[in-house]
Design an enzyme around this catalytic site. Structure first.
Site, PDB file in Angstrom:
ATOM      1  N   ALA A 124       0.847  -1.194   0.000  1.00 25.38           N
ATOM      2  CA  ALA A 124       0.000   0.000   0.000  1.00 25.38           C
ATOM      3  C   ALA A 124       0.878   1.239   0.000  1.00 25.38           C
ATOM      4  CB  ALA A 124      -0.922  -0.003   1.216  1.00 25.38           C
ATOM      5  N   SER A 126       0.768   5.862  -0.747  1.00 23.00           N
ATOM      6  CA  SER A 126      -0.034   7.048  -0.443  1.00 23.00           C
ATOM      7  C   SER A 126      -1.206   7.217  -1.395  1.00 23.00           C
ATOM      8  CB  SER A 126       0.848   8.296  -0.483  1.00 23.00           C
ATOM      9  OG  SER A 126       1.468   8.413  -1.751  1.00 23.00           O
ATOM     10  N   LEU A 127      -1.034   6.810  -2.653  1.00 21.65           N
ATOM     11  CA  LEU A 127      -2.070   7.033  -3.657  1.00 21.65           C
ATOM     12  C   LEU A 127      -2.793   5.758  -4.071  1.00 21.65           C
ATOM     13  CD1 LEU A 127      -0.194   9.494  -6.056  1.00 21.65           C
ATOM     14  CD2 LEU A 127      -1.522  10.028  -4.009  1.00 21.65           C
ATOM     15  N   VAL A 130      -1.702  -2.436  -4.267  1.00 20.66           N
ATOM     16  CA  VAL A 130      -1.576  -3.444  -5.312  1.00 20.66           C
ATOM     17  C   VAL A 130      -2.073  -4.799  -4.812  1.00 20.66           C
ATOM     18  CG1 VAL A 130       0.033  -4.655  -6.840  1.00 20.66           C
ATOM     19  CG2 VAL A 130       0.381  -2.228  -6.342  1.00 20.66           C
ATOM     20  N   LYS A 144      -3.064  -2.437  -9.725  1.00 20.19           N
ATOM     21  CA  LYS A 144      -2.845  -1.254  -8.894  1.00 20.19           C
ATOM     22  C   LYS A 144      -4.117  -0.424  -8.895  1.00 20.19           C
ATOM     23  CE  LYS A 144       0.450   2.606  -8.464  1.00 20.19           C
ATOM     24  NZ  LYS A 144       1.701   3.171  -9.012  1.00 20.19           N
ATOM     25  N   ASP A 279      13.379   4.957  -8.202  1.00 20.98           N
ATOM     26  CA  ASP A 279      13.149   4.340  -6.891  1.00 20.98           C
ATOM     27  C   ASP A 279      13.492   2.851  -6.941  1.00 20.98           C
ATOM     28  OD1 ASP A 279      12.400   4.343  -4.238  1.00 20.98           O
ATOM     29  OD2 ASP A 279      10.288   3.952  -4.650  1.00 20.98           O
TER      30      ASP A 279
END
Length: 688
Positions: A124, A126-127, A130, A144, A279
């Site tokens: 999980a 912030s937006l 999945v 997602k 990332d």
């Protein structure tokens, strides 16, 4: 309606007051934290409290915290470490909300879309979160799903933040300018709104797949577009070993190969494509026992401009070669100066950081960490670097950490150097040099100035670039081979004559190069050509592919050409092409066409051509290579052919068809300028 509007404004104002109060409190705590000793900072709970506050404020501020975590030039390392929680430990929303979102997006029951759907999310954020699922065709996918109502929440919070930052910029204009607050907020706003559209993320994923389509051992998940909207992204489920599982499942030798490939992937993103995964932490990469790598979650990505990419390339080359002044000159051109900038102070500290890097033990030396530290140092001296460069620096550091885990004695700088040198070699392709030359030549010609980025090397420093120039020579060689494949033909002079002789005899005479020196019996100042000899030396049954040797003297230059026949139709067309011996980067040729006019009369048309290339400009303005000179050359040539044929000044074999009864490849060995074979050598006559 007016009542609802007043209520909405009231809620926005209350939200503004709440956010302002909470952030003011956190700012005071931040100032208190900065006054702590180093040991006190390590044990302080202030950064953790800040993270909890962001989570309580909701998804906008969680996302803001994630972005802030990429800016170590603005906040201390302890805050950066605490903010990592926002990437991994965001509370999930319920399956009922997931189901409602999916069914609303596709206007059908979830069971009609998926054969099975895991109710527990695997992660999980912030937006979104999945879930794993299986489509009805058996495809295993990862889905997602956007958090419910998150768009409205973020839009309202962005308005609140905009007002708050506007007030700060007015109350403390110097702080606003130095930190470039309003511009940074606009970038954050644009980035966040894009992240809310999952169809854009799907396109980003497709872009990575396209960039790596030829890398069979690097996998980015496939997008299932029929099951993707702006709020739901369905993609291929990928798997493999996590970083912590690699040592116990993959041999040391395989780990080294995987590690080398990982660095090549990173360098392709940062140096070649200028488009990178920002990332790439252990949770976003899988390693497989066949040596392949699978990469997921491209929601955070970065893209450099061409100038940023090239300056990064030059900066790293200079650092590796210990050219500090050169490296610094590229570094500050990537930054924005604030009112308080101090270039001298920044260079002194920059020099100290690099000296420490050069003097450190090779096992502890980190080129990427040094790169990031220099950005952080720049902020202290009034140099603010673009967010995408900070994102790149942090991503490089993360990638290096991955590499160290796979292979503890790994040396990033050593592995990256040949890749960077190779990329520099690609920048030296002739077309690129031609483009750069055109850009810089006018200033040099009129003002005597070199480009601002140019730095003159000493003799000692020139030797440091040997490895790069080896790669450049390889690229030049490859480009020369590619130029032979070009087909953009440019006609450059033509002429035609009518000859009183049969089509068959004229065609055979020309294609045998019979009595070639006498085609052009005199030397005239118009064409400046002397024919020396022409010999067919290699015949093929198809004619196309046959080779002849052509010797001429043009304006005092000896031109030796191995012409290859590229088009042929008996009694109609004969066309050849060859590299120009005095300038092998250019291909030239001529084309003869033949027309039967009846009554034993034949029209011969010849045109000269070259293959278009930027380098042809070095020749087209030479007097002997001008279109006018080539027209004169062809005119004198065809007039000579007409005279020889019509006056019957040829031997009987001169008008015989050269390829008669040629059923396999034949090499003709000739004496001097005669086309009389003394031996026909066939492939079957040779061993090996």
């Amino acid at each position: 309606m007016q009542k609802m509007s007043r209520q909405s404004k009231g809620l926005s104002f209350n939200r503004l007051l709440k956010v302002s109060g909470v952030l003011l409190k956190e700012y005071q705590s931040f100032k208190k934290f900065l006054d702590l000793s180093e040991s006190e900072k390590i044990n302080s709970t202030i950064p953790d409290s800040f993270v909890k506050t962001l989570i309580q404020l909701g998804p906008t501020f969680i996302k803001l915290g994630q972005i802030i975590s990429t800016r170590p030039d603005f906040i201390p390392e302890e805050y950066i470490h605490a903010l990592k929680v926002l990437h991994d430990h965001v509370p999930p929303f319920t399956y009922e909300e997931v189901k409602r979102m999916i069914e609303a997006e596709f206007n059908k029951d979830i069971d009609r879309i998926f054969r099975s759907f895991d109710k527990q999310p695997i992660g999980a954020a912030s937006l979104s979160q999945v879930h794993f699922a299986v489509l009805h065709d058996g495809s295993q996918v990862a889905v997602k799903i956007q958090r419910p109502h998150v768009q409205k929440i973020i839009q309202k919070d962005l308005i609140v933040l905009s007002k708050l930052l506007y007030v700060i910029s007015k109350v403390s204009p110097k702080l606003g300018r130095n930190l470039n607050i309003l511009n940074a907020f606009e970038q954050f706003k644009a980035y966040t709104m894009k992240e809310l559209d999952f169809s854009l993320e799907a396109k980003i994923l497709e872009r990575f797949r396209e960039n790596f389509k030829d890398w069979k051992d690097v996998v980015f998940p496939e997008v299932y577009w029929d099951y993707t909207t702006s709020k739901v992204l369905t993609m291929q489920r990928v798997s493999g070993f996590r970083l912590g599982e690699v040592k116990s499942n993959i041999s040391a030798e395989s780990r080294k190969k995987i590690n080398k490939r990982l660095i090549e992937v990173e360098m392709k993103m940062f140096v070649t494509d200028a488009f990178f995964h920002a990332d790439l932490h252990p949770g976003n990469i899988f390693f497989r026992d066949d040596g392949s790598i699978a990469i997921i979650d491209v929601g955070m990505f970065g893209e450099l401009s061409n100038e940023q990419r090239d300056r990064f390339l030059l900066y790293w080359l200079a650092v590796v070669e210990k050219e500090k002044i050169r490296a610094f000159s590229h570094l500050i051109k990537m930054a924005q100066k604030s009112d308080s900038s101090n270039e001298y102070g920044f260079y002194q500290r920059f020099s100290e950081v690099l000296d420490a890097f050069y003097q450190s033990d090779i096992s502890t030396r980190s080129l990427t960490k040094t790169y990031l530290d220099i950005f952080i140092t720049g902020a202290k001296f009034g140099y603010i670097f673009p967010g995408e460069l900070l994102l790149q620096a942090k991503a490089l550091t993360t990638a290096e950490a991955l590499a160290f885990t796979l292979v503890p004695d790994f040396q990033f700088a050593q592995e990256a150097r040949p890749i960077i040198n190779r990329e520099l070699g690609h920048r030296a392709e002739p077309d690129e040099i031609h483009r750069r030359f055109k850009q810089t030549f006018p200033e040099w010609l009129l003002l005597g100035e070199l480009p601002a980025t140019s730095i003159v090397h000493s003799d000692e420093e020139k030797n440091k670039s040997d490895n790069a120039w080896v790669e450049i020579s390889k690229i030049f060689a490859q480009d020369l081979d590619k130029r032979r494949e070009k087909e953009n033909e440019v006609r450059h002079g033509e002429f035609a004559v009518e000859i009183n002789e049969s089509l068959e005899k004229v065609f055979n005479f020309v294609t045998r190069f019979a009595q070639y020196p006498n085609w052009h019996p005199t030397y005239t100042p118009n064409s400046r050509v002397i024919h020396v000899s022409a010999k067919n030396v290699f015949l093929t049954p198809e004619v196309v592919g046959s080779v002849f040797r052509l010797d001429e003297i043009v304006d005092g230059n000896l031109l030796l050409s191995n012409g290859e026949i590229i088009e042929f139709e008996r009694n109609k067309c004969y066309k050849w092409r060859a590299p120009l011996s005095i300038f092998l980067l250019v291909d030239i040729g001529t084309c003869f066409t033949f027309t039967d006019l009846g009554n034993n009369r034949t029209r011969v048309h010849e045109y000269f051509y070259y293959i278009d290339d930027p380098l042809i400009n070095f020749l087209t303005y030479r007097r002997w290579f001008s279109k006018q000179a080539l027209v004169e050359h062809i005119k004198e040539e065809l007039t000579g052919v007409k005279h020889i044929i019509e006056s019957k000044q040829y031997n009987s074999e001169d008008v015989e068809y050269l390829w008669e009864n040629v059923t396999e490849m034949i090499r003709l060995l000739t004496i001097d300028d005669l086309n009389e074979p003394i031996k026909a050598s066939r492939p079957s006559d040779f061993n090996g």
